[in-house]
Write a protein that holds these residues in place. Structure first.
Motif, PDB file in Angstrom:
ATOM      1  N   ASP A   1     -17.343  -9.410  -4.359  1.00  0.00           N
ATOM      2  CA  ASP A   1     -18.300  -8.966  -3.347  1.00  0.00           C
ATOM      3  C   ASP A   1     -17.631  -8.752  -2.004  1.00  0.00           C
ATOM      4  O   ASP A   1     -18.088  -7.941  -1.193  1.00  0.00           O
ATOM      5  N   VAL A   2     -16.552  -9.495  -1.756  1.00  0.00           N
ATOM      6  CA  VAL A   2     -15.879  -9.482  -0.457  1.00  0.00           C
ATOM      7  C   VAL A   2     -14.373  -9.524  -0.660  1.00  0.00           C
ATOM      8  O   VAL A   2     -13.875 -10.314  -1.473  1.00  0.00           O
ATOM      9  N   VAL A   3     -13.656  -8.672   0.070  1.00  0.00           N
ATOM     10  CA  VAL A   3     -12.217  -8.837   0.235  1.00  0.00           C
ATOM     11  C   VAL A   3     -11.989  -9.417   1.623  1.00  0.00           C
ATOM     12  O   VAL A   3     -12.490  -8.882   2.626  1.00  0.00           O
ATOM     13  N   TRP A   4     -11.239 -10.487   1.689  1.00  0.00           N
ATOM     14  CA  TRP A   4     -10.984 -11.242   2.921  1.00  0.00           C
ATOM     15  C   TRP A   4      -9.487 -11.198   3.196  1.00  0.00           C
ATOM     16  O   TRP A   4      -8.680 -11.434   2.290  1.00  0.00           O
ATOM     17  N   CYS A   5      -9.095 -10.916   4.440  1.00  0.00           N
ATOM     18  CA  CYS A   5      -7.672 -10.834   4.748  1.00  0.00           C
ATOM     19  C   CYS A   5      -7.447 -11.226   6.211  1.00  0.00           C
ATOM     20  O   CYS A   5      -8.060 -10.644   7.110  1.00  0.00           O
ATOM     21  N   GLN A   6      -6.582 -12.202   6.439  1.00  0.00           N
ATOM     22  CA  GLN A   6      -6.253 -12.665   7.781  1.00  0.00           C
ATOM     23  C   GLN A   6      -4.739 -12.638   7.981  1.00  0.00           C
ATOM     24  O   GLN A   6      -3.997 -13.327   7.290  1.00  0.00           O
ATOM     25  N   HIS A   7      -4.309 -11.809   8.935  1.00  0.00           N
ATOM     26  CA  HIS A   7      -2.895 -11.766   9.325  1.00  0.00           C
ATOM     27  C   HIS A   7      -1.979 -11.500   8.141  1.00  0.00           C
ATOM     28  O   HIS A   7      -0.991 -12.200   7.925  1.00  0.00           O
ATOM     29  N   ALA A   8      -2.295 -10.483   7.364  1.00  0.00           N
ATOM     30  CA  ALA A   8      -1.453 -10.136   6.223  1.00  0.00           C
ATOM     31  C   ALA A   8      -1.121  -8.650   6.167  1.00  0.00           C
ATOM     32  O   ALA A   8      -0.081  -8.279   5.625  1.00  0.00           O
ATOM     33  N   LEU A   9      -1.959  -7.791   6.728  1.00  0.00           N
ATOM     34  CA  LEU A   9      -1.743  -6.351   6.597  1.00  0.00           C
ATOM     35  C   LEU A   9      -0.493  -5.888   7.330  1.00  0.00           C
ATOM     36  O   LEU A   9       0.096  -4.867   6.958  1.00  0.00           O
ATOM     37  N   MET A  10      -0.039  -6.618   8.346  1.00  0.00           N
ATOM     38  CA  MET A  10       1.187  -6.227   9.038  1.00  0.00           C
ATOM     39  C   MET A  10       2.424  -6.487   8.187  1.00  0.00           C
ATOM     40  O   MET A  10       3.541  -6.116   8.552  1.00  0.00           O
ATOM     41  N   ASN A  11       2.224  -7.117   7.010  1.00  0.00           N
ATOM     42  CA  ASN A  11       3.307  -7.296   6.044  1.00  0.00           C
ATOM     43  C   ASN A  11       3.221  -6.291   4.896  1.00  0.00           C
ATOM     44  O   ASN A  11       3.965  -6.405   3.920  1.00  0.00           O
ATOM     45  N   MET A  12       2.304  -5.316   4.997  1.00  0.00           N
ATOM     46  CA  MET A  12       2.069  -4.370   3.907  1.00  0.00           C
ATOM     47  C   MET A  12       2.378  -2.956   4.375  1.00  0.00           C
ATOM     48  O   MET A  12       1.582  -2.335   5.088  1.00  0.00           O
ATOM     49  N   PRO A  13       3.535  -2.396   3.990  1.00  0.00           N
ATOM     50  CA  PRO A  13       3.921  -1.073   4.472  1.00  0.00           C
ATOM     51  C   PRO A  13       3.053   0.054   3.941  1.00  0.00           C
ATOM     52  O   PRO A  13       2.822   1.044   4.633  1.00  0.00           O
ATOM     53  N   ASP A  14       2.562  -0.062   2.703  1.00  0.00           N
ATOM     54  CA  ASP A  14       1.762   1.005   2.096  1.00  0.00           C
ATOM     55  C   ASP A  14       0.301   0.582   2.066  1.00  0.00           C
ATOM     56  O   ASP A  14      -0.253   0.244   1.022  1.00  0.00           O
ATOM     57  N   LEU A  15      -0.338   0.624   3.239  1.00  0.00           N
ATOM     58  CA  LEU A  15      -1.716   0.157   3.347  1.00  0.00           C
ATOM     59  C   LEU A  15      -2.665   1.034   2.531  1.00  0.00           C
ATOM     60  O   LEU A  15      -3.655   0.543   1.981  1.00  0.00           O
ATOM     61  N   ALA A  16      -2.383   2.327   2.435  1.00  0.00           N
ATOM     62  CA  ALA A  16      -3.257   3.210   1.659  1.00  0.00           C
ATOM     63  C   ALA A  16      -3.338   2.756   0.199  1.00  0.00           C
ATOM     64  O   ALA A  16      -4.423   2.745  -0.405  1.00  0.00           O
ATOM     65  N   ALA A  17      -2.205   2.382  -0.386  1.00  0.00           N
ATOM     66  CA  ALA A  17      -2.203   1.906  -1.770  1.00  0.00           C
ATOM     67  C   ALA A  17      -2.971   0.605  -1.904  1.00  0.00           C
ATOM     68  O   ALA A  17      -3.692   0.382  -2.889  1.00  0.00           O
ATOM     69  N   VAL A  18      -2.840  -0.261  -0.917  1.00  0.00           N
ATOM     70  CA  VAL A  18      -3.566  -1.534  -0.927  1.00  0.00           C
ATOM     71  C   VAL A  18      -5.070  -1.290  -0.886  1.00  0.00           C
ATOM     72  O   VAL A  18      -5.850  -1.888  -1.643  1.00  0.00           O
ATOM     73  N   LEU A  19      -5.508  -0.371  -0.018  1.00  0.00           N
ATOM     74  CA  LEU A  19      -6.938  -0.094   0.109  1.00  0.00           C
ATOM     75  C   LEU A  19      -7.502   0.526  -1.168  1.00  0.00           C
ATOM     76  O   LEU A  19      -8.651   0.260  -1.541  1.00  0.00           O
ATOM     77  N   THR A  20      -6.712   1.354  -1.832  1.00  0.00           N
ATOM     78  CA  THR A  20      -7.149   1.911  -3.117  1.00  0.00           C
ATOM     79  C   THR A  20      -7.421   0.805  -4.121  1.00  0.00           C
ATOM     80  O   THR A  20      -8.421   0.828  -4.858  1.00  0.00           O
ATOM     81  N   GLU A  21      -6.560  -0.181  -4.144  1.00  0.00           N
ATOM     82  CA  GLU A  21      -6.738  -1.311  -5.051  1.00  0.00           C
ATOM     83  C   GLU A  21      -7.967  -2.121  -4.661  1.00  0.00           C
ATOM     84  O   GLU A  21      -8.741  -2.558  -5.529  1.00  0.00           O
ATOM     85  N   TRP A  22      -8.187  -2.311  -3.379  1.00  0.00           N
ATOM     86  CA  TRP A  22      -9.346  -3.083  -2.938  1.00  0.00           C
ATOM     87  C   TRP A  22     -10.651  -2.371  -3.284  1.00  0.00           C
ATOM     88  O   TRP A  22     -11.631  -3.014  -3.651  1.00  0.00           O
ATOM     89  N   ARG A  23     -10.664  -1.051  -3.174  1.00  0.00           N
ATOM     90  CA  ARG A  23     -11.853  -0.292  -3.563  1.00  0.00           C
ATOM     91  C   ARG A  23     -12.152  -0.505  -5.049  1.00  0.00           C
ATOM     92  O   ARG A  23     -13.303  -0.623  -5.455  1.00  0.00           O
TER      93      ARG A  23
END
Length: 286
Positions: A141-163
């Motif tokens: 129901d929820v994706v939660w993320c605190q202080h981690a996206l600045m360690n992820m170079p390919d944010l678009a791929a991450v968001l695809t997975e979260w969707r």
């Protein structure tokens, strides 16, 4: 293992990489020295290593309230570290939480601390890459993320997975570091990076744009930099205080090493002069 993944493991488990004891062994020894049974701990006992982000438990509670987290919500805690937010969301908000981190030592510690604090039945942990998770689609129901996206170079791929993992009306709850308006280079090292090439900060505008392109619509977003700076200044003074003569409870230096104090000072300075900002927000699937 991809280069950035290898860097993260080396960065967050640096003391083990350089020949020291494993992270769980170091932490267990520190709890024993502080007079605590490492297999019977309270959430207060582990607060110093529980949530490795600005604001600590207060910031996690603020985000949960902003996101109107409901009891029974199935939450995916990405970049969970040692599992502090996962345990807090389970204990205080009745969530069912799966924590994921790419650093195996963090996952081992997270599982141990949940067991030691009586939270093992309400949290589970998985070592995996946020962009390729072995989890069933539409299972959160929820994706939660605190202080981690600045360690992820390919944010678009991450968001695809979260969707893929979110239910159709799912929400994204973020408490993240973004680049500020001051174009000066970051003072390094900081807690998430020792070199500029390892830090993947985006401006607030670019951050919002990539979320929009990934199919997420903002519901409520606010800048909480001033509160984060005040928290960092307070903790910096505490860390610089005179020793009490008693063995302290474990803190971030047991994870990051002796340069943690330098990281903290640099983070304070980066916040103070606008090189970084902190955002707290809720997004929903478009």
């Amino acid at each position: 293992m991809r280069d950035h993944a290898r860097y993260l493991v080396d960065h967050y488990d640096a003391l083990a990489r350089t020949g020291g004891e494993s992270l769980p062994a170091r932490l267990r020894a520190a709890f024993l020295s502080a007079g605590r049974d490492p297999d019977r701990l309270t959430l207060d006992d582990i607060a110093g290593i529980d949530q490795l982000h600005l604001g600590g438990r207060r910031a996690s509670r603020s985000l949960a309230v902003l996101g109107r987290l409901k009891p029974g919500s199935r939450v995916l805690d990405l970049g969970c570290g040692t599992g502090g937010a996962s345990r807090l969301l389970a204990a205080e908000y009745g969530a069912e939480v799966t924590g994921v981190d790419i650093t195996a030592a963090f996952i081992e510690v997270a599982a141990w601390l949940s067991q030691a604090t009586g939270m093992a039945d309400r949290t589970r942990f998985l070592c995996a890459d946020a962009a390729a998770l072995p989890l069933q689609e539409a299972s959160f129901d929820v994706v939660w993320c605190q202080h981690a996206l600045m360690n992820m170079p390919d944010l678009a791929a991450v968001l695809t997975e979260w969707r893929r993992l979110l239910v159709p009306d799912g929400k994204l709850l973020l408490h993240e570091v973004v680049a500020g308006d001051n174009p000066a280079a970051l003072a390094l090292p900081v807690p998430w990076a020792r070199t500029s090439g390892a830090s993947h900060l985006r401006s607030r505008q670019a951050f919002g744009a990539v979320l929009a392109e990934g199919g997420f619509v903002p519901v409520a977003v606010r800048d909480v930099t001033e509160a984060a700076l005040a928290w960092r200044q307070k903790h910096g003074r505490r860390e610089a205080g005179e020793p009490s003569g008693e063995a302290p409870l474990p803190g971030p230096a047991l994870i990051f090493g002796d340069d943690f104090a330098h990281m903290g000072h640099n983070l304070r300075d980066n916040l103070a002069d606008g090189r970084v900002r902190i955002l707290e927000g809720v997004w929903r699937l478009a």
